[in-house]
Design a protein around this motif. Structure first.
Motif, PDB file in Angstrom:
ATOM      1  N   UNK A  67       6.377  -3.049  -8.227  1.00 57.69           N
ATOM      2  CA  UNK A  67       7.881  -2.431  -8.376  1.00 57.69           C
ATOM      3  C   UNK A  67       8.393  -3.095  -7.169  1.00 57.69           C
ATOM      4  N   UNK A  68       7.954  -3.128  -6.367  1.00 56.41           N
ATOM      5  CA  UNK A  68       8.580  -3.216  -4.764  1.00 56.41           C
ATOM      6  C   UNK A  68       6.956  -4.243  -3.531  1.00 56.41           C
ATOM      7  N   UNK A  69       5.866  -4.363  -4.000  1.00 61.45           N
ATOM      8  CA  UNK A  69       5.008  -5.111  -3.460  1.00 61.45           C
ATOM      9  C   UNK A  69       4.098  -5.678  -4.057  1.00 61.45           C
ATOM     10  N   UNK A  70       4.240  -6.719  -4.232  1.00 65.74           N
ATOM     11  CA  UNK A  70       3.526  -8.435  -4.281  1.00 65.74           C
ATOM     12  C   UNK A  70       2.212  -8.500  -3.475  1.00 65.74           C
ATOM     13  N   UNK A  71       1.865  -9.258  -3.976  1.00 65.51           N
ATOM     14  CA  UNK A  71       0.188  -9.789  -3.847  1.00 65.51           C
ATOM     15  C   UNK A  71       0.091 -10.870  -3.621  1.00 65.51           C
TER      16      UNK A  71
END
Length: 159
Positions: A67-71
């Motif tokens: 949703x709000x955090x990508x890696x």
């Protein structure tokens, strides 16, 4: 700099097909095919000389929550081309892309003992230290479970 296909990942990693690939390559390839990951590359004279992967959701939501955090992970530039700004350009391009997708935060892992990489990522805005990790969600064993690994830090950048 461009998004690349899963088949290019297999070629870059030295596999003739998904059937002969390692568990890691199968995991990355499958996530790309499902749209949960992207493979970004640097081309130089028709050769892939850099790579960076984005995962949008992983089991450990501190890395990527969908949703709000990508890696970001598996960031590499060929040794003989390092120091020319190619890696910086690649990360900046991918960060802008992730931001355009609506993500507010990006995480990246860094070896807790690698001062040079810690400085590099901090210069790029990864200033928030998350947690210390001993399991890599993108390094898979034969049972497709995350492997344990030496301690690394999860750093964050707000976008």
């Amino acid at each position: 700099m461009r998004k690349a296909a899963g088949e290019e990942l297999l070629e870059l990693w030295g596999y003739e097909s998904i059937h002969t690939a390692s568990p890691n390559a199968k995991f990355f390839y499958g996530q790309i095919k499902r749209g949960n990951a992207e493979f970004w590359t640097i081309d130089c004279g028709g050769e892939l000389v850099g790579e960076l992967y984005v995962f949008f959701e992983l089991e450990d939501k501190d890395f990527a929550d969908g949703e709000g955090t990508a890696y970001l992970c598996a960031f590499r530039v060929k040794k003989e081309l390092r120091g020319q700004g190619l890696g910086t350009k690649l990360i900046r391009r991918v960060v802008e892309h992730i931001k355009d997708l609506g993500y507010q935060r990006i995480s990246i892992g860094v070896d807790a003992t690698d001062a040079a990489n810690i400085r590099f990522y901090r210069r790029l805005g990864f200033t928030g230290k998350g947690k210390e990790c001993t399991e890599d969600p993108c390094d898979r064993d034969e049972a497709m479970r995350p492997r344990t690994c030496p301690c690394f830090w999860l750093l964050y950048k707000e976008v």
